[in-house]
Design a protein around this motif. Structure first.
Motif, PDB file in Angstrom:
ATOM      1  N   GLN A  74      19.105  27.497  10.447  1.00 20.33           N
ATOM      2  CA  GLN A  74      20.598  28.138  10.575  1.00 20.33           C
ATOM      3  C   GLN A  74      21.476  26.636  10.415  1.00 20.33           C
ATOM      4  O   GLN A  74      22.241  26.568   9.466  1.00 20.33           O
ATOM      5  N   LYS A  75      21.438  25.793  11.282  1.00 21.10           N
ATOM      6  CA  LYS A  75      21.989  24.586  11.240  1.00 21.10           C
ATOM      7  C   LYS A  75      22.079  23.824   9.954  1.00 21.10           C
ATOM      8  O   LYS A  75      22.978  23.250   9.672  1.00 21.10           O
ATOM      9  N   TRP A  76      20.819  23.731   9.700  1.00 22.89           N
ATOM     10  CA  TRP A  76      20.743  22.737   8.360  1.00 22.89           C
ATOM     11  C   TRP A  76      21.228  23.457   7.172  1.00 22.89           C
ATOM     12  O   TRP A  76      21.624  22.834   6.306  1.00 22.89           O
ATOM     13  N   LEU A  77      20.794  24.661   7.042  1.00 21.15           N
ATOM     14  CA  LEU A  77      21.374  25.639   6.041  1.00 21.15           C
ATOM     15  C   LEU A  77      23.036  25.344   5.916  1.00 21.15           C
ATOM     16  O   LEU A  77      23.693  25.390   4.800  1.00 21.15           O
ATOM     17  N   SER A  78      23.830  25.639   7.000  1.00 19.07           N
ATOM     18  CA  SER A  78      25.295  25.476   7.216  1.00 19.07           C
ATOM     19  C   SER A  78      25.595  24.158   6.778  1.00 19.07           C
ATOM     20  O   SER A  78      26.716  24.053   5.910  1.00 19.07           O
ATOM     21  N   ALA A  79      24.934  22.994   7.194  1.00 21.08           N
ATOM     22  CA  ALA A  79      25.304  21.662   6.686  1.00 21.08           C
ATOM     23  C   ALA A  79      24.857  21.450   5.398  1.00 21.08           C
ATOM     24  O   ALA A  79      25.524  20.394   4.601  1.00 21.08           O
ATOM     25  N   SER A  80      24.121  22.238   4.622  1.00 19.77           N
ATOM     26  CA  SER A  80      23.670  21.913   3.299  1.00 19.77           C
ATOM     27  C   SER A  80      24.254  22.945   2.180  1.00 19.77           C
ATOM     28  O   SER A  80      23.970  22.876   1.104  1.00 19.77           O
ATOM     29  N   GLY A  81      25.379  23.615   2.771  1.00 18.56           N
ATOM     30  CA  GLY A  81      26.094  24.419   1.692  1.00 18.56           C
ATOM     31  C   GLY A  81      26.134  25.826   1.767  1.00 18.56           C
ATOM     32  O   GLY A  81      26.731  26.742   1.241  1.00 18.56           O
ATOM     33  N   LEU A  82      25.500  26.497   3.066  1.00 23.41           N
ATOM     34  CA  LEU A  82      25.371  27.788   3.305  1.00 23.41           C
ATOM     35  C   LEU A  82      26.859  28.176   3.919  1.00 23.41           C
ATOM     36  O   LEU A  82      27.143  27.630   4.845  1.00 23.41           O
ATOM     37  N   PRO A  83      27.633  29.138   3.190  1.00 22.06           N
ATOM     38  CA  PRO A  83      28.828  29.652   3.824  1.00 22.06           C
ATOM     39  C   PRO A  83      28.948  30.316   5.106  1.00 22.06           C
ATOM     40  O   PRO A  83      27.756  30.598   5.611  1.00 22.06           O
ATOM     41  N   PRO A  84      30.075  30.254   5.890  1.00 25.62           N
ATOM     42  CA  PRO A  84      30.027  30.869   7.466  1.00 25.62           C
ATOM     43  C   PRO A  84      29.305  32.177   7.295  1.00 25.62           C
ATOM     44  O   PRO A  84      29.670  32.979   6.179  1.00 25.62           O
ATOM     45  N   GLN A  85      28.603  32.701   8.083  1.00 26.17           N
ATOM     46  CA  GLN A  85      27.745  33.985   7.901  1.00 26.17           C
ATOM     47  C   GLN A  85      28.404  35.171   9.033  1.00 26.17           C
ATOM     48  O   GLN A  85      28.877  34.585  10.095  1.00 26.17           O
ATOM     49  N   LYS A  86      28.162  36.221   8.692  1.00 24.03           N
ATOM     50  CA  LYS A  86      28.686  37.615   9.576  1.00 24.03           C
ATOM     51  C   LYS A  86      27.511  37.810  10.472  1.00 24.03           C
ATOM     52  O   LYS A  86      27.342  38.971  11.047  1.00 24.03           O
ATOM     53  N   MET A  87      26.292  37.272  10.486  1.00 23.69           N
ATOM     54  CA  MET A  87      25.188  37.381  11.154  1.00 23.69           C
ATOM     55  C   MET A  87      24.382  36.232  11.722  1.00 23.69           C
ATOM     56  O   MET A  87      24.824  35.235  11.134  1.00 23.69           O
ATOM     57  N   LYS A  88      23.676  36.457  12.638  1.00 28.13           N
ATOM     58  CA  LYS A  88      22.958  35.245  13.160  1.00 28.13           C
ATOM     59  C   LYS A  88      21.499  35.603  13.647  1.00 28.13           C
ATOM     60  O   LYS A  88      21.192  36.876  13.577  1.00 28.13           O
ATOM     61  N   ILE A  89      20.624  34.703  13.927  1.00 24.74           N
ATOM     62  CA  ILE A  89      19.205  35.083  13.956  1.00 24.74           C
ATOM     63  C   ILE A  89      19.155  35.309  15.696  1.00 24.74           C
ATOM     64  O   ILE A  89      19.537  34.530  16.711  1.00 24.74           O
ATOM     65  N   GLU A  90      18.349  36.494  15.792  1.00 28.05           N
ATOM     66  CA  GLU A  90      18.141  36.608  17.247  1.00 28.05           C
ATOM     67  C   GLU A  90      16.692  37.213  17.287  1.00 28.05           C
ATOM     68  O   GLU A  90      16.171  37.862  16.148  1.00 28.05           O
ATOM     69  N   ARG A  91      16.119  37.404  18.584  1.00 26.68           N
ATOM     70  CA  ARG A  91      15.138  38.353  18.849  1.00 26.68           C
ATOM     71  C   ARG A  91      15.350  39.383  18.847  1.00 26.68           C
ATOM     72  O   ARG A  91      16.317  39.996  19.359  1.00 26.68           O
ATOM     73  N   VAL A  92      14.729  40.379  17.948  1.00 24.24           N
ATOM     74  CA  VAL A  92      15.018  41.719  17.806  1.00 24.24           C
ATOM     75  C   VAL A  92      13.674  42.881  18.184  1.00 24.24           C
ATOM     76  O   VAL A  92      12.737  42.237  18.354  1.00 24.24           O
ATOM     77  N   GLU A  93      14.348  43.918  18.621  1.00 24.44           N
ATOM     78  CA  GLU A  93      13.182  44.908  18.784  1.00 24.44           C
ATOM     79  C   GLU A  93      12.256  45.001  17.667  1.00 24.44           C
ATOM     80  O   GLU A  93      10.985  45.568  17.738  1.00 24.44           O
ATOM     81  N   VAL A  94      12.915  45.212  16.554  1.00 21.62           N
ATOM     82  CA  VAL A  94      12.176  45.376  15.376  1.00 21.62           C
ATOM     83  C   VAL A  94      11.897  43.882  14.570  1.00 21.62           C
ATOM     84  O   VAL A  94      12.697  43.653  13.709  1.00 21.62           O
ATOM     85  N   GLY A  95      10.775  43.647  14.472  1.00 18.38           N
ATOM     86  CA  GLY A  95      10.329  42.429  13.690  1.00 18.38           C
ATOM     87  C   GLY A  95      10.401  41.020  14.218  1.00 18.38           C
ATOM     88  O   GLY A  95      10.567  40.025  13.603  1.00 18.38           O
ATOM     89  N   GLU A  96      10.247  40.928  15.551  1.00 15.07           N
ATOM     90  CA  GLU A  96      10.273  39.504  16.428  1.00 15.07           C
ATOM     91  C   GLU A  96      11.608  38.789  16.258  1.00 15.07           C
ATOM     92  O   GLU A  96      12.302  38.724  17.283  1.00 15.07           O
ATOM     93  N   ARG A  97      11.914  38.448  14.961  1.00 11.36           N
ATOM     94  CA  ARG A  97      13.210  37.741  14.742  1.00 11.36           C
ATOM     95  C   ARG A  97      13.992  38.686  13.656  1.00 11.36           C
ATOM     96  O   ARG A  97      13.094  39.003  12.787  1.00 11.36           O
ATOM     97  N   GLY A  98      15.253  38.376  13.724  1.00 10.22           N
ATOM     98  CA  GLY A  98      15.998  39.312  12.560  1.00 10.22           C
ATOM     99  C   GLY A  98      17.408  38.795  12.515  1.00 10.22           C
ATOM    100  O   GLY A  98      18.024  38.011  13.554  1.00 10.22           O
ATOM    101  N   LEU A  99      18.177  39.177  11.679  1.00 16.19           N
ATOM    102  CA  LEU A  99      19.638  38.853  11.484  1.00 16.19           C
ATOM    103  C   LEU A  99      20.282  40.045  12.211  1.00 16.19           C
ATOM    104  O   LEU A  99      20.089  40.971  11.721  1.00 16.19           O
TER     105      LEU A  99
END
Length: 500
Positions: A74-99
């Protein structure tokens, strides 16, 4: 990318282990069935990373629940041109990792906006340009080209522009590619998805062998076997099967979209990824609102539970997938007096002596009835064989409204017999699954076998449910036909008595 449902884990486990199982990050809780009796239930916890252990370790990527690599991405993508997001990566109950939503997200809101410069396609620049030129000079199609590209970039580690993305990819992709042949035969013996899994595995092996013969062996400096081998190709194709998307607004181009591929699937949403010309980025439009802390989902498409298991390695809960289907195989009988003529008609229209048709809770395709008509048709209908075979195919222009009322009973009975034979296979597997010998020598192997077995059990229950519904409809239609046949003489007798 995975499923928006909690997988149920049920199995008969050696008693000494069932009371002293290890604690793992993700739990699989038993849920009781609504329509059928299942084997005794237990609670058990399993780590997908250990459940999916393979014999050969891929030197890149990460464990499926690694947040460290995902946050670095996520940090690399933000530094490479990904705009600010309304989501973040977290451990989730459904799918190990998710937004997960950081703030309120409205229904109909566009999210992501991943710029094309951060998307991997067949046109992406290679860190090793010569390797890319060789593949394109040999007209390698997009899928194998992308599979080779991922391996090439992964092998360069930090020297590759995509190192942060590749480091966040699972070392063990979710896919039936990672089931051994014996596991497919053992756990998916009742489901037709087994045949497709074997075909997929053979296709990947065939693709690798073809590339090795035509290209890799001729350019060993560019494609050394210690890097470009069957194991790394199984990994890269597993990544493609579970993460590659087709972008309709970019002329159907296939692409890997970093960040977007952290979104998990839900059967309850219908939104999908696409290129947005106005913002010049990859987006999706929400079809529901999300509160802060809620996991955000997209749809991987209208796929059956078997198809989701095939490519993504998960099975939604029984009855939650409106696109679910079960394949029913129908076959010509070699004892048929017109077997050769019927087979010739089928082959003319791209079909074979045995064909699978998708059944859904809501019904079955009209092509299946045409196929059944052809199977039960007598020699006197020889001239109609071609018409029936055409209707059984999905070719444009073929008549789909063919009806032969005089054959309805035989055709429906033929389909019912095949349906009940298929149900018997599912029931046998489910009955035996409770006492199935797991054949393990370590806790890690036990975790894997339990995990695969439960996926198979979940799939069998969902597919058998559809077959049971089909069985009910067929029996009712046949009963109604018999009732009508009995009613007709009684009506005639009634009219006759009026004139006595």
């Amino acid at each position: 990318m995975t499923v928006a449902s909690r997988l149920a884990l049920q199995a008969s486990v050696v008693p000494s282990l069932s009371h002293n199982h290890h604690r793992f990050p993700r739990s699989y809780i038993i849920s009781s069935p609504t329509t059928s009796k299942r084997s005794p239930r237990i609670s058990c916890s399993i780590s997908l990373s250990s459940a999916a252990a393979t014999t050969t370790s891929i030197p890149w990527g990460c464990e499926v629940d690694s947040l460290e690599n995902a946050e670095a991405l996520q940090k690399w993508l933000s530094a490479s041109g990904l705009p600010p997001q309304k989501m973040k990566i977290e451990r989730v109950e459904v799918g190990e990792r998710g937004l997960v939503a950081l703030k309120n997200i409205r229904k109909g809101e566009k999210l992501l906006f991943v710029p094309p410069s951060l998307v991997i396609t067949a046109d992406s620049d290679w860190s090793c340009p010569e390797a890319g030129k060789v593949l394109k000079r040999n007209s390698v199609p997009d899928w194998p080209l992308l599979a080779t590209y991922i391996i090439s970039e992964a092998s360069l580690m930090s020297k590759s522009r995509w190192s942060n993305y590749i480091s966040a990819l699972p070392r063990q992709p979710y896919s039936l590619l990672y089931w051994t042949r014996s596991e497919l035969d053992r756990y998916l013996e009742a489901s037709k998805i087994r045949e497709r899994a074997i075909e997929m595995s053979n296709d990947v092996a065939g693709t690798y062998n073809d590339l090795k013969l035509r290209i890799f062996s001729k350019y060993p400096d560019l494609f050394p076997e210690e890097v470009f081998n069957m194991e790394t190709f199984r990994w890269s194709f597993g990544i493609l099967f579970s993460r590659l998307v087709r972008l309709p607004s970019m002329c159907g181009k296939v692409a890997l979209v970093p960040w977007a591929d952290m979104l998990n699937h839900s059967c309850e949403v219908e939104t999908y990824l696409d290129y947005d010309k106005s913002s010049k980025g990859i987006v999706f439009t929400t079809d529901r609102q999300y509160q802060p802390g809620e996991q955000v989902f997209i749809s991987y498409g209208k796929k059956s539970n078997g198809e989701l298991l095939l490519s993504y390695g998960f099975v939604p809960e029984e009855g939650t997938n409106p696109s679910d289907s079960a394949e029913l195989s129908l076959s010509l009988e070699k004892s048929d007096k017109c077997y050769k003529e019927k087979l010739e008609a089928l082959r003319k229209h791209g079909l074979s002596a045995s064909h699978c048709f998708p059944l859904q809770v809501t019904g079955w395709p009209v092509q299946m009835m045409a196929y059944a008509y052809l199977v039960v048709s007598p020699p006197s209908m020889l001239r109609q064989f071609d018409e029936l075979a055409a209707a059984a195919s999905s070719k444009t222009g073929a008549r789909q409204d063919i009806r032969f009322p005089e054959l309805d009973g035989q055709a429906l009975r033929f389909i019912l017999d095949n349906c009940e034979a298929s149900i018997a296979k599912y029931s046998k597997f489910l009955q035996e699954s409770g006492s199935m010998d797991l054949d393990f020598t370590s806790p890690k192997q036990l975790n894997r076998r339990l995990f695969l077995k439960q996926l198979a059990v979940n799939l069998c229950y969902s597919e058998r449910r559809i077959l049971h519904r089909t069985q009910y409809i067929l029996r009712r239609r046949l009963r109604d036909m018999r009732t009508d046949e009995l009613r007709a003489p009684r009506i005639f007798d009634g009219f006759w008595n009026l004139f006595k």
